[in-house]
Design an enzyme around this catalytic site. Structure first.
Site, PDB file in Angstrom:
ATOM      1  N   TRP A 162      11.139   6.832  11.959  1.00 49.25           N
ATOM      2  CA  TRP A 162       9.953   6.656  11.172  1.00 49.25           C
ATOM      3  C   TRP A 162       8.808   6.217  12.478  1.00 49.25           C
ATOM      4  O   TRP A 162       9.650   4.969  12.350  1.00 49.25           O
ATOM      5  CB  TRP A 162       9.553   6.208   9.717  1.00 49.25           C
ATOM      6  CG  TRP A 162       8.060   6.741   9.954  1.00 49.25           C
ATOM      7  CD1 TRP A 162       8.040   7.525   8.691  1.00 49.25           C
ATOM      8  CD2 TRP A 162       6.862   5.700   9.965  1.00 49.25           C
ATOM      9  NE1 TRP A 162       5.992   7.457   8.629  1.00 49.25           N
ATOM     10  CE2 TRP A 162       6.079   5.779   9.807  1.00 49.25           C
ATOM     11  CE3 TRP A 162       6.651   4.474  10.525  1.00 49.25           C
ATOM     12  CZ2 TRP A 162       4.082   5.590   9.446  1.00 49.25           C
ATOM     13  CZ3 TRP A 162       5.871   3.969  10.847  1.00 49.25           C
ATOM     14  CH2 TRP A 162       4.257   4.696  10.289  1.00 49.25           C
ATOM     15  N   GLU A 191      -1.780  12.353  -0.574  1.00 46.12           N
ATOM     16  CA  GLU A 191      -0.678  12.545   0.247  1.00 46.12           C
ATOM     17  C   GLU A 191       0.291  13.315  -0.172  1.00 46.12           C
ATOM     18  O   GLU A 191       0.887  13.677   0.825  1.00 46.12           O
ATOM     19  CB  GLU A 191      -0.073  10.486  -0.274  1.00 46.12           C
ATOM     20  CG  GLU A 191       0.790  10.710  -1.736  1.00 46.12           C
ATOM     21  CD  GLU A 191       1.255   9.292  -2.110  1.00 46.12           C
ATOM     22  OE1 GLU A 191       2.123   8.654  -1.208  1.00 46.12           O
ATOM     23  OE2 GLU A 191       1.059   8.711  -3.089  1.00 46.12           O
ATOM     24  N   CYS A 203      12.107   3.333   8.348  1.00 41.97           N
ATOM     25  CA  CYS A 203      13.359   3.399   9.025  1.00 41.97           C
ATOM     26  C   CYS A 203      14.667   3.019   8.496  1.00 41.97           C
ATOM     27  O   CYS A 203      14.384   2.171   7.351  1.00 41.97           O
ATOM     28  CB  CYS A 203      13.985   3.075  10.745  1.00 41.97           C
ATOM     29  SG  CYS A 203      11.820   3.725  11.773  1.00 41.97           S
ATOM     30  N   GLU A 243      -6.229   6.221  -7.930  1.00 37.57           N
ATOM     31  CA  GLU A 243      -4.519   6.240  -8.404  1.00 37.57           C
ATOM     32  C   GLU A 243      -4.705   7.959  -8.069  1.00 37.57           C
ATOM     33  O   GLU A 243      -3.618   8.591  -7.720  1.00 37.57           O
ATOM     34  CB  GLU A 243      -3.524   6.116  -9.119  1.00 37.57           C
ATOM     35  CG  GLU A 243      -2.153   6.425  -9.458  1.00 37.57           C
ATOM     36  CD  GLU A 243      -1.438   5.891  -7.799  1.00 37.57           C
ATOM     37  OE1 GLU A 243      -1.606   5.213  -7.137  1.00 37.57           O
ATOM     38  OE2 GLU A 243      -0.135   6.636  -8.378  1.00 37.57           O
ATOM     39  N   LYS A 263      -2.356  10.018  -5.084  1.00 37.84           N
ATOM     40  CA  LYS A 263      -1.625  11.565  -5.740  1.00 37.84           C
ATOM     41  C   LYS A 263      -1.704  12.827  -4.927  1.00 37.84           C
ATOM     42  O   LYS A 263      -0.871  13.073  -4.182  1.00 37.84           O
ATOM     43  CB  LYS A 263      -1.429  11.337  -7.003  1.00 37.84           C
ATOM     44  CG  LYS A 263       0.003  10.545  -7.603  1.00 37.84           C
ATOM     45  CD  LYS A 263       1.210   9.656  -6.820  1.00 37.84           C
ATOM     46  CE  LYS A 263       0.746   8.978  -6.175  1.00 37.84           C
ATOM     47  NZ  LYS A 263       0.955   7.422  -6.453  1.00 37.84           N
ATOM     48  N   HIS A 315     -25.577   7.468  -6.659  1.00 36.51           N
ATOM     49  CA  HIS A 315     -26.082   6.867  -5.461  1.00 36.51           C
ATOM     50  C   HIS A 315     -25.461   7.332  -4.399  1.00 36.51           C
ATOM     51  O   HIS A 315     -25.723   5.776  -2.840  1.00 36.51           O
ATOM     52  CB  HIS A 315     -25.636   4.920  -5.496  1.00 36.51           C
ATOM     53  CG  HIS A 315     -26.269   4.643  -6.432  1.00 36.51           C
ATOM     54  ND1 HIS A 315     -27.360   3.802  -6.785  1.00 36.51           N
ATOM     55  CD2 HIS A 315     -25.586   3.893  -7.715  1.00 36.51           C
ATOM     56  CE1 HIS A 315     -27.177   3.292  -7.963  1.00 36.51           C
ATOM     57  NE2 HIS A 315     -25.916   3.796  -8.947  1.00 36.51           N
ATOM     58  N   ASN A 353      16.198  -0.931  13.160  1.00 34.43           N
ATOM     59  CA  ASN A 353      14.822  -0.433  11.901  1.00 34.43           C
ATOM     60  C   ASN A 353      13.676  -1.782  12.040  1.00 34.43           C
ATOM     61  O   ASN A 353      14.086  -2.192  11.938  1.00 34.43           O
ATOM     62  CB  ASN A 353      15.432  -0.620  10.161  1.00 34.43           C
ATOM     63  CG  ASN A 353      14.500  -0.925   9.206  1.00 34.43           C
ATOM     64  OD1 ASN A 353      13.079  -0.214   9.047  1.00 34.43           O
ATOM     65  ND2 ASN A 353      14.351  -1.273   8.181  1.00 34.43           N
TER      66      ASN A 353
END
Ligand code: M6R
Length: 613
Positions: free
Chosen positions: A75, A493, A2, A486, A490, A509, A101
């Site tokens: 949010w 998301e 927020c 990473e 990326k 494995h 917030n």
């Protein structure tokens, strides 16, 4: 999560607040609203959805009239995204409006009490409506003193929050309070503003007051008054922010993420420039770790979340390999619940772009309680992580607006290498030749990054070929495995493709069972020392007919035979490859998401700054 904004001055507040909220949408974007003191009381407009589709359309050309107001971009935590749950919220008596917030942990019991004892009826499911009603009760009880009411109620709330309140009968004044959620004030001439973060204020001022935890701040057009929890006035100087307004604008790029990817050569240059002296020695001005301290630290403990955690993985390699100090690394949300072995012999490194991530902040506090020395790697100057650390190593990436972190990550990597070099030098475990070579390699990165960025068109083509797949794997060994994590984050998301990262040697494995002809595997093979091993892993995958995209250095031509596509990165030392090899992965994620028509800068369910546990 927020974003909050407040304005009081001689100009119309609504437009200024709306503009500020747009700059904070990265903090939350499921609804937004504004409340302004008008002639006949507080006028409030709020709407579900992103600002451009919701609040902006609702306002149209009819901005609310008035020169003092507050705004919010949300949010959702308590209550689904909806018009009614959007902020600001008014009290039951229609006298106050609040933006908030954070989270109030004891809101349920407070709410029950307000209903049973005072007959308050609630419109929304939010904890925020509870706060405004508590303030309202106090306000009505104590002679309509808004400041006293806010101060009293803030002390009864548990959790993390920043609030800003206006009252119908208290013209040209905003009363705000901070507890473990960001709050800053922008100082102007005949106006003052408040906000959750700097970009909202940059258009109007570069002079910022940082508000500390458990402080109330009162702003009017002519005054900024900070008061501590004991009611004592606090004297504080403003801080000059060096970011410009353009830094917080898209500047012709389609998305902030793309702009920030392209800003990386300069950001890396800036980070290096701040910490390398004319002789190429790492200078840690303002950081007070001495040789004697170093003797004391028998381990380093790195803690962070998400992308910052992935930077920490590279940091672990760098510090162990270069400075020869054992490093433990944890995701912050796990760290404090495992009763870690941390004491005054531990150097604790917290990594955070925003410096406001609750998990990281709480982990830092836990380490501090246990006696560790806290060094943080942070982008936002004056943020909570920075303020609560013993020493701060700023990344100097400039404002990062896109939710998907890019330039913060690469500058965090640079910081990790510089810290490793510094520690190695102080401990006397690095030769002059190796030290100088690594510095030379780091200095060469910005130019090499530019070369990688020139391959964007090829990466876009690749994205156009693969954008509609449902699953992708990222693999690598050593430092490449850290970058694989990473790259995978990326992609998932911003494109919502199910992507998965794994150390290449671990595939056999179990996970290799998933390899089929349709499977896409992005294989990082940039580590010369591990190239042969990685080549074998690629062969194993090829034998299952999966689709391989390899990322390697210019001279590994033989990989072509085993891969469907190859992306080459320029020649560089194995140790520093992550700063370059992540760039094609960032571009790939960006173009795949673009091809799929996703909301790249504001991916679903996410927010840039995660201030809840
Ligand atoms: O502000 P921080 O660096 O502490 O944020 C940590 C993570 O939430 C953040 O890196 C997140 O994973 C990014 N959105 C990923 O791109």
């Amino acid at each position: 999560m927020c974003g909050i904004v407040g304005y009081v001055g001689n100009n119309q507040a609504c437009e200024i607040i709306l503009d500020g909220l747009k700059k904070l949408e990265y903090r939350g974007y499921d609804s937004a609203g504004i409340a302004v003191q008008g002639k006949k009381g507080i006028v409030l407009k709020k709407k579900k959805g992103e600002i451009k589709d919701g609040l902006e359309k609702l306002l149209g050309s009819n901005m609310i009239t008035g020169t003092c107001g507050i705004g919010h971009t949300r949010w959702a935590t308590h209550g689904v995204p909806s018009d009614v749950n959007s902020h600001p919220h008014k009290d039951y008596y229609d006298e106050l409006a609040i933006v908030h917030n954070g989270i109030v942990e004891n809101y349920a019991e407070l709410k029950a009490n307000l209903s049973s004892k005072y007959g308050i009826k609630f419109k929304s499911q939010t904890d925020t409506e509870v706060i405004v009603n508590l303030i309202s009760l106090e306000y009505r009880k104590n002679g309509r003193d808004l400041e006293k009411a806010v101060m009293k109620v803030a002390k009864d709330l548990k959790g993390a929050f920043s609030i800003a309140v206006i009252a119908k009968d208290v013209p040209q004044k905003i009363v705000a309070y901070r507890k473990n959620a960001p709050l800053i004030v922008g100082a102007g001439s005949k106006f003052n503003l408040l906000a959750s973060d700097i970009p909202a204020l940059l258009k109007y001022t570069n002079d910022i007051y940082l508000i500390e935890n458990d402080e109330m701040v009162v702003i009017t057009p002519d005054e900024v008054r900070i008061v501590n929890s004991k009611g004592k006035r606090v004297a504080r100087d403003t801080m000059k922010v060096t970011w410009s307004m353009e830094d917080a604008e898209k500047g012709g790029y389609d998305h902030f993420m793309l702009k920030e990817i392209y800003e990386q050569p300069n950001a890396v240059k800036e980070t290096l420039m701040r910490r390398l002296d004319a002789k190429g020695k790492v200078n840690l001005d303002g950081i007070s770790i001495t040789k004697a301290d170093l003797k004391k630290y028998d381990k380093v403990c790195i803690v962070a979340c998400g992308t910052a955690y992935h930077a920490g993985l590279v940091g672990k390699y760098a510090i162990e390999r270069i400075a020869k100090i054992p490093v433990e690394i944890d995701v912050a949300s796990e760290f404090r619940y495992r009763d870690p072995f941390v004491d005054d012999h531990t150097l604790f490194i917290a990594i955070s772009q925003s410096g406001e991530t609750t998990d990281t902040l709480e982990a830092l506090r836990e380490a501090k309680r246990k006696g560790a020395r806290i060094l943080s790697v942070v982008n936002v100057v004056g943020s909570s992580v920075a303020r609560e650390s013993d020493d701060v190593f700023y990344t100097w990436a400039g404002p990062e607006i896109a939710v998907a972190s890019t330039k913060a990550y690469t500058t965090q990597l640079v910081c990790m290498y510089l810290i490793a070099l510094y520690l190695a030098d102080k401990k006397g475990v690095i030769s002059a030749a190796k030290y100088n070579n690594l510095v030379k390699e780091l200095k060469a990165i910005p130019k090499k990054m530019e070369e990688v960025l020139k391959t964007a068109k090829d990466i876009e083509k690749l994205a156009k070929l693969l954008y509609n797949r449902t699953q992708m794997f990222f693999i690598g060994r050593g430092l490449d495995s850290a970058v694989a994590y990473e790259g995978s984050l990326k992609l998932k998301e911003i494109s919502y493709i199910n992507s998965f990262a794994i150390a290449a040697g671990e595939l056999k494995h179990g996970t290799i069972a998933l390899m089929e002809p349709e499977t896409i595997v992005i294989a990082l093979a940039t580590q010369d020392a591990l190239y042969d091993k990685m080549f074998s892993n690629i062969e194993e995958i090829k034998a299952r007919y999966s689709h391989i995209v390899a990322i390697t250095k210019e001279w590994h031509k033989d990989i072509k035979k085993k891969s469907n596509e190859v992306i080459y990165i320029p020649k560089c030392d194995d140790d520093v490859t992550p700063i370059l090899s992540v760039v094609p992965l960032q571009l790939f994620a960006y173009y795949v998401a673009k091809e799929n028509g996703e909301n790249i800068d504001k991916p679903r369910n996410l927010a840039k700054s995660v201030t809840v546990e």
